[in-house]
Design a protein around this motif. Structure first.
Motif, PDB file in Angstrom:
ATOM      1  N   SER A  70       6.204  -7.968   5.552  1.00  0.00           N
ATOM      2  CA  SER A  70       6.079  -7.030   6.681  1.00  0.00           C
ATOM      3  C   SER A  70       6.027  -5.573   6.234  1.00  0.00           C
ATOM      4  O   SER A  70       5.672  -4.702   7.025  1.00  0.00           O
ATOM      5  CB  SER A  70       7.232  -7.221   7.676  1.00  0.00           C
ATOM      6  OG  SER A  70       8.487  -7.016   7.059  1.00  0.00           O
ATOM      7  N   GLY A  71       6.377  -5.302   4.971  1.00  0.00           N
ATOM      8  CA  GLY A  71       6.187  -3.951   4.454  1.00  0.00           C
ATOM      9  C   GLY A  71       7.432  -3.116   4.291  1.00  0.00           C
ATOM     10  O   GLY A  71       7.365  -1.889   4.334  1.00  0.00           O
ATOM     11  N   LYS A  72       8.564  -3.747   4.069  1.00  0.00           N
ATOM     12  CA  LYS A  72       9.809  -2.983   3.913  1.00  0.00           C
ATOM     13  C   LYS A  72       9.734  -2.074   2.688  1.00  0.00           C
ATOM     14  O   LYS A  72      10.058  -0.887   2.756  1.00  0.00           O
ATOM     15  CB  LYS A  72      10.996  -3.949   3.818  1.00  0.00           C
ATOM     16  CG  LYS A  72      11.214  -4.766   5.093  1.00  0.00           C
ATOM     17  CD  LYS A  72      12.344  -5.764   4.959  1.00  0.00           C
ATOM     18  CE  LYS A  72      11.968  -6.949   4.087  1.00  0.00           C
ATOM     19  NZ  LYS A  72      10.902  -7.797   4.690  1.00  0.00           N
ATOM     20  N   ASP A  73       9.298  -2.635   1.560  1.00  0.00           N
ATOM     21  CA  ASP A  73       9.183  -1.836   0.333  1.00  0.00           C
ATOM     22  C   ASP A  73       8.178  -0.700   0.502  1.00  0.00           C
ATOM     23  O   ASP A  73       8.429   0.441   0.100  1.00  0.00           O
ATOM     24  CB  ASP A  73       8.761  -2.715  -0.849  1.00  0.00           C
ATOM     25  CG  ASP A  73       9.827  -3.722  -1.247  1.00  0.00           C
ATOM     26  OD1 ASP A  73      11.005  -3.525  -0.873  1.00  0.00           O
ATOM     27  OD2 ASP A  73       9.496  -4.698  -1.947  1.00  0.00           O
ATOM     28  N   GLY A  74       7.026  -1.028   1.090  1.00  0.00           N
ATOM     29  CA  GLY A  74       5.992  -0.014   1.278  1.00  0.00           C
ATOM     30  C   GLY A  74       6.427   1.099   2.209  1.00  0.00           C
ATOM     31  O   GLY A  74       6.117   2.274   1.982  1.00  0.00           O
ATOM     32  N   THR A  75       7.164   0.750   3.249  1.00  0.00           N
ATOM     33  CA  THR A  75       7.683   1.758   4.171  1.00  0.00           C
ATOM     34  C   THR A  75       8.592   2.733   3.436  1.00  0.00           C
ATOM     35  O   THR A  75       8.467   3.955   3.583  1.00  0.00           O
ATOM     36  CB  THR A  75       8.464   1.086   5.315  1.00  0.00           C
ATOM     37  OG1 THR A  75       7.591   0.211   6.034  1.00  0.00           O
ATOM     38  CG2 THR A  75       9.028   2.130   6.274  1.00  0.00           C
ATOM     39  N   ILE A  76       9.503   2.196   2.652  1.00  0.00           N
ATOM     40  CA  ILE A  76      10.439   3.042   1.905  1.00  0.00           C
ATOM     41  C   ILE A  76       9.689   3.944   0.926  1.00  0.00           C
ATOM     42  O   ILE A  76       9.950   5.152   0.835  1.00  0.00           O
ATOM     43  CB  ILE A  76      11.459   2.161   1.160  1.00  0.00           C
ATOM     44  CG1 ILE A  76      12.333   1.401   2.161  1.00  0.00           C
ATOM     45  CG2 ILE A  76      12.328   3.013   0.218  1.00  0.00           C
ATOM     46  CD1 ILE A  76      13.099   0.243   1.557  1.00  0.00           C
ATOM     47  N   ARG A  77       8.750   3.362   0.210  1.00  0.00           N
ATOM     48  CA  ARG A  77       8.000   4.110  -0.807  1.00  0.00           C
ATOM     49  C   ARG A  77       7.227   5.272  -0.192  1.00  0.00           C
ATOM     50  O   ARG A  77       7.180   6.374  -0.761  1.00  0.00           O
ATOM     51  CB  ARG A  77       7.052   3.162  -1.536  1.00  0.00           C
ATOM     52  CG  ARG A  77       6.306   3.786  -2.702  1.00  0.00           C
ATOM     53  CD  ARG A  77       5.659   2.719  -3.576  1.00  0.00           C
ATOM     54  NE  ARG A  77       4.728   1.884  -2.821  1.00  0.00           N
ATOM     55  CZ  ARG A  77       4.952   0.611  -2.513  1.00  0.00           C
ATOM     56  NH1 ARG A  77       6.092   0.029  -2.878  1.00  0.00           N
ATOM     57  NH2 ARG A  77       4.060  -0.095  -1.841  1.00  0.00           N
ATOM     58  N   HIS A  78       6.632   5.070   0.979  1.00  0.00           N
ATOM     59  CA  HIS A  78       5.805   6.111   1.584  1.00  0.00           C
ATOM     60  C   HIS A  78       6.615   7.125   2.403  1.00  0.00           C
ATOM     61  O   HIS A  78       6.412   8.328   2.270  1.00  0.00           O
ATOM     62  CB  HIS A  78       4.733   5.475   2.471  1.00  0.00           C
ATOM     63  CG  HIS A  78       3.643   4.802   1.702  1.00  0.00           C
ATOM     64  ND1 HIS A  78       3.720   3.477   1.318  1.00  0.00           N
ATOM     65  CD2 HIS A  78       2.466   5.270   1.225  1.00  0.00           C
ATOM     66  CE1 HIS A  78       2.624   3.159   0.645  1.00  0.00           C
ATOM     67  NE2 HIS A  78       1.854   4.214   0.574  1.00  0.00           N
ATOM     68  N   VAL A  79       7.528   6.639   3.231  1.00  0.00           N
ATOM     69  CA  VAL A  79       8.269   7.543   4.110  1.00  0.00           C
ATOM     70  C   VAL A  79       9.141   8.517   3.319  1.00  0.00           C
ATOM     71  O   VAL A  79       9.295   9.684   3.700  1.00  0.00           O
ATOM     72  CB  VAL A  79       9.123   6.746   5.115  1.00  0.00           C
ATOM     73  CG1 VAL A  79      10.042   7.666   5.905  1.00  0.00           C
ATOM     74  CG2 VAL A  79       8.219   5.956   6.063  1.00  0.00           C
ATOM     75  N   PHE A  80       9.665   8.055   2.192  1.00  0.00           N
ATOM     76  CA  PHE A  80      10.569   8.908   1.402  1.00  0.00           C
ATOM     77  C   PHE A  80       9.909   9.438   0.135  1.00  0.00           C
ATOM     78  O   PHE A  80      10.581   9.815  -0.818  1.00  0.00           O
ATOM     79  CB  PHE A  80      11.840   8.128   1.069  1.00  0.00           C
ATOM     80  CG  PHE A  80      12.617   7.711   2.283  1.00  0.00           C
ATOM     81  CD1 PHE A  80      13.456   8.605   2.928  1.00  0.00           C
ATOM     82  CD2 PHE A  80      12.470   6.447   2.826  1.00  0.00           C
ATOM     83  CE1 PHE A  80      14.154   8.245   4.065  1.00  0.00           C
ATOM     84  CE2 PHE A  80      13.162   6.068   3.962  1.00  0.00           C
ATOM     85  CZ  PHE A  80      14.007   6.969   4.593  1.00  0.00           C
TER      86      PHE A  80
END
Length: 270
Positions: A70-80
């Motif tokens: 679902s993109g948990k890692d990708g969310t963290i990498r991009h948002v922060f």
């Protein structure tokens, strides 16, 4: 861009099917506009997070849950992506160790909650203990219901002692998961992420959907709300999580701490 409140779960009427994982309401007309908007968001998040850390007063807990891919890692990498690591901490929750299993299920979670001035991201969380364990029948309905109540009490205690909690369910469709799993297999740079066990879990998709819906409905509260984040579009997902976080930061009325009066008389000598 939609009203952010429309993504907030109302436990009295919540149904996961009412949220479209393919929704792109947070996106602009063009990719270029999305790129500019996102760059402004992450820059603002960085600015406010710096004040949060300097002030050392507030605590923020961002919980990310969702189906596999679902993109948990990708969310963290991009948002922060622009944030200074100082004052930010990531906590990953995988299968519990023997030491963790010897304690209550919230023991390992409580150790990771934010301290004053800190923003902590949970990549998976205590919700694994009412979702995966329920899907696999490792706990019965009565125990699961008890855990919902315990989680509500736990999160209320955190809120009452100064923690602002944002819980995001990254909502993807089964078709999108299929696409992302295949991409992991086909891309040599992503194959390391693939786990054959994910296919077994995928067979349980309907059970996971029910377990998540029940857990979200039982634990979305005023002090710890759930937000459903349509996540088939990675750009939409990143924009929405960023806007939710930035709104939270702004609502805290953050200010850099005032310098002590004696600092005014200090002069740095050559």
């Amino acid at each position: 861009m939609a009203n952010l409140d429309q993504y907030r779960v109302n436990p009295k009427s919540f149904s996961l099917k009412d949220f479209n994982p393919r929704d792109k309401s947070e996106r602009s007309v063009t990719k270029e506009e999305d790129t500019v908007a996102f760059a402004e968001l992450v820059s603002e998040i960085n600015r406010y997070q710096d004040i949060l850390h300097a002030q050392g007063k507030h605590k923020i807990l961002l919980v990310l849950q969702g189906m596999d891919t679902s993109g948990k890692d990708g969310t963290i990498r991009h948002v922060f992506s622009e944030c200074d690591p100082l004052g930010i901490r990531l906590a990953n929750f995988k299968a519990p160790s023997s030491e963790e299993l010897a304690h209550d299920y919230l023991w390992r979670v409580h150790q990771q909650v934010p301290k004053s001035g800190e923003l902590v991201i949970f990549n998976r969380s205590h919700y694994e203990d009412v979702v995966i364990v329920k899907v696999h029948d490792w706990i019965d309905h009565e125990e699961c219901t008890r855990r919902y109540a315990q989680i509500n009490d736990f999160e209320r205690m955190l809120a009452e002692t100064g923690t602002t909690i944002i819980k995001c369910f990254l909502h993807i469709s089964k078709d999108e998961q299929k696409k992302r799993l295949q991409e992991r297999l086909d891309d040599p740079e992503k194959t390391w992420k693939f786990n054959p066990a994910d296919l077994k879990e995928r067979e349980l998709w309907p059970d996971y959907a029910v377990a998540y819906e029940q857990a979200i409905k039982a634990t979305s509260s005023k002090h710890a709300p759930w937000y459903i984040v349509p996540a088939d579009s990675k750009t939409n997902r990143n924009l929405l999580v960023s806007r939710l976080l930035l709104k939270t930061l702004k609502n805290l009325n953050l200010k850099y701490p005032a310098a002590p009066a004696e600092y005014k008389s200090i002069r740095i000598e050559d």
